[in-house]
Design a protein around this motif. Structure first.
Motif, short mmCIF file in Angstrom:
data_model
loop_
_atom_site.label_atom_id
_atom_site.label_comp_id
_atom_site.label_asym_id
_atom_site.label_seq_id
_atom_site.Cartn_x
_atom_site.Cartn_y
_atom_site.Cartn_z
N ALA A 118 -0.84 5.23 -5.09
CA ALA A 118 -1.62 4.24 -5.84
C ALA A 118 -2.64 3.53 -4.95
O ALA A 118 -3.46 2.77 -5.44
N GLY A 119 -2.59 3.77 -3.63
CA GLY A 119 -3.47 3.03 -2.74
C GLY A 119 -2.94 1.61 -2.60
O GLY A 119 -1.73 1.39 -2.65
N GLN A 134 -11.78 -2.22 1.75
CA GLN A 134 -11.69 -2.18 0.31
C GLN A 134 -12.55 -3.28 -0.27
O GLN A 134 -12.37 -4.44 0.07
N SER A 135 -13.47 -2.91 -1.12
CA SER A 135 -14.19 -3.95 -1.85
C SER A 135 -13.38 -4.24 -3.10
O SER A 135 -12.78 -3.35 -3.69
N LEU A 136 -13.34 -5.50 -3.48
CA LEU A 136 -12.46 -5.90 -4.58
C LEU A 136 -13.21 -6.81 -5.53
O LEU A 136 -13.91 -7.71 -5.09
N PRO A 137 -13.04 -6.58 -6.83
CA PRO A 137 -13.67 -7.50 -7.78
C PRO A 137 -13.10 -8.89 -7.62
O PRO A 137 -11.90 -9.05 -7.38
N ILE A 148 -3.12 -4.04 -5.44
CA ILE A 148 -4.11 -5.11 -5.50
C ILE A 148 -3.50 -6.44 -5.94
O ILE A 148 -3.81 -7.48 -5.36
N PRO A 149 -2.64 -6.45 -6.97
CA PRO A 149 -2.10 -7.76 -7.38
C PRO A 149 -1.35 -8.47 -6.25
O PRO A 149 -1.35 -9.70 -6.20
N ILE A 166 -11.62 -12.00 -9.07
CA ILE A 166 -10.98 -12.37 -10.34
C ILE A 166 -11.79 -13.50 -11.00
O ILE A 166 -12.23 -14.41 -10.33
N GLU A 194 0.85 -1.19 0.00
CA GLU A 194 0.00 0.00 0.00
C GLU A 194 0.88 1.23 0.00
O GLU A 194 1.89 1.26 0.71
N ASN A 195 0.55 2.26 -0.80
CA ASN A 195 1.25 3.53 -0.66
C ASN A 195 0.31 4.71 -0.84
O ASN A 195 -0.86 4.54 -1.20
#
Lengths: 275, 275
Positions: free
Chosen positions: A59-60, A225-228, A63-64, A230, A55-56
């Motif tokens: 870029a937040g 954080q909601s995440l799609p 995710i990968p 994959i 995290e920064n």
């Protein structure tokens, strides 16, 4: 216990700095040129621990890297923060006008985007690691090529810093996590932070209900954080970090959430580095 | 009304595809080689509307674009989804072994990372746009160089597709938003989705309280993300998308949230494209 620490990049990289600050000197460093190989080295037991940026401020979340931890069933056993300062460096004696290409890690290039707008004649090229580019320029005596990397890398490979601290955000805090194949390496009384993942059905208020439980159990949310999912576009999972004073409060919340949420998973239980 | 639509990239890009699908044919296209210039063209009224990628299945939210919308006080007035298919294309008659460098937009390169692992001799270079690289290769007759771009770009610039659909995730849904300098271009009865931003103090349960209000007002959460505040590392703002059946329910929630949350801001009110 395996005392080898895998880092993304080579010695002189920001991951190396984290490894040196987080661990005492009794560890050896395993250099990996991608996060994928870092994960492999943990899974095949070449390394016992890994250091991974997560995290920064710009870029937040990365995710990968969340996906790598999750899909390989790794655990977060610690965290560490550093302020990342990027520098443009070249072989000594060159001017900015001489530089045609600058290589670095994609995240480093993103962090310095504003700086390079002044120099449209410089081509930015993605590479595996910040420090490794500095080493390569030195070894192959590459003129006209620059690296974006740490001050330590400039010192290690005897490069000249043409422009110091070129990252757009001057106070660029980056969060790193320590990852292992096992969870909960600490005794309960030292644990005061946890990273959780769960899925919820699309019923209205389902996330509010989960957060109410957390609040009732005296957990503090430091990230959500909601995440799609994959391969299942637009179905979302949630990544949540919580802090707490008493492990028993957290244990209570955990017992309830395991029943309330789908696919509830503890990514890690560790010590909060931000107190 | 200004019928010029700004896109990231040139004709043949994915943004161009979105513009064609979302608007009827009565618009003209303004090509921009960065999201920054796209935003400028809206602010100085060269364009009336812009198309901007905001979220995909691999990288999650494109955080820098959220920051651009927020800091320039732009508004989301619509959304559109497409499945992005990336293709490796070259001047006709070349083989994969002939290719030394492949240029594309950073997001496109990220999406195809797995594919290129088979070809470690190919250098990946970031560029401003997918389609623009294809055009440049054709115009300058560049041998040994490949582009990652859409099928449309290959047709437009008469390039040969060496490898089709090389993105890692085959079903790579990407969400684009339509942005303008004004909000709420639609009548209330057509609005059923909104993008909101707010900050909360670090009191335990503050986010749960906000989500409870949303749930009580019959809003459905489709996305939530805590985000570091730029220049104030580790203080977080929240970006939330909600859908609803009745505008009056949303209006009620809005009135309460303006009082409950700090710096409450409506990024946009628009029509849900996912029904």
């Amino acid at each position: 216990m395996n005392k080898v620490v895998a880092i993304q990049g080579i010695k002189g990289s920001f991951h190396h700095q984290v490894a040196r600050e987080y661990f005492n000197e009794n560890v050896s460093i395993h250099e990996c040129l991608s996060f994928d190989t870092l994960v492999s080295s943990l899974l095949n037991k070449q390394s016992g621990m890994g250091v991974m940026a997560i995290e920064n401020s710009i870029a937040g979340s990365i995710i990968p890297n969340y996906a790598l931890i999750d899909s390989n069933h790794l655990h977060i056993t610690g965290e560490h923060y550093i302020n990342v300062h990027q520098n443009l460096m070249v072989l000594p004696g060159q001017k900015i006008e001489d530089i045609k290409e600058v290589y670095s890690h994609p995240m480093a290039l993103l962090q310095c985007k504003e700086f390079f707008k002044q120099y449209p004649f410089i081509k930015l090229v993605e590479d595996a690691d910040t420090a490794e580019v500095a080493r390569r320029i030195r070894e192959k005596n590459l003129k006209g090529i620059g690296a974006v990397a740490s001050k330590t890398a400039a010192e290690l490979f005897d490069m000249e810093i043409l422009a110091p601290e070129i990252q757009t955000i001057k106070n660029n805090a980056t969060r790193f996590v320590i990852i292992q194949t096992v969870n909960s390496v600490l005794p309960e009384e030292e644990i005061n932070k946890a990273s959780l993942k769960f899925e919820l059905d699309h019923k209205r208020g389902s996330l509010a209900a989960v957060l109410n439980v957390m609040s009732d159990c005296k957990l503090n949310l430091t990230k959500i954080q909601s995440l799609p999912k994959i391969e299942t576009p637009w179905k979302y999972a949630f990544f949540v970090d919580v802090t707490f004073d008493e492990y028993s409060d957290y244990a209570k919340a955990k017992a309830i959430l395991e029943i309330m949420a789908e696919h509830f998973k503890i990514l890690g239980e560790y010590k909060n580095a931000r107190i």
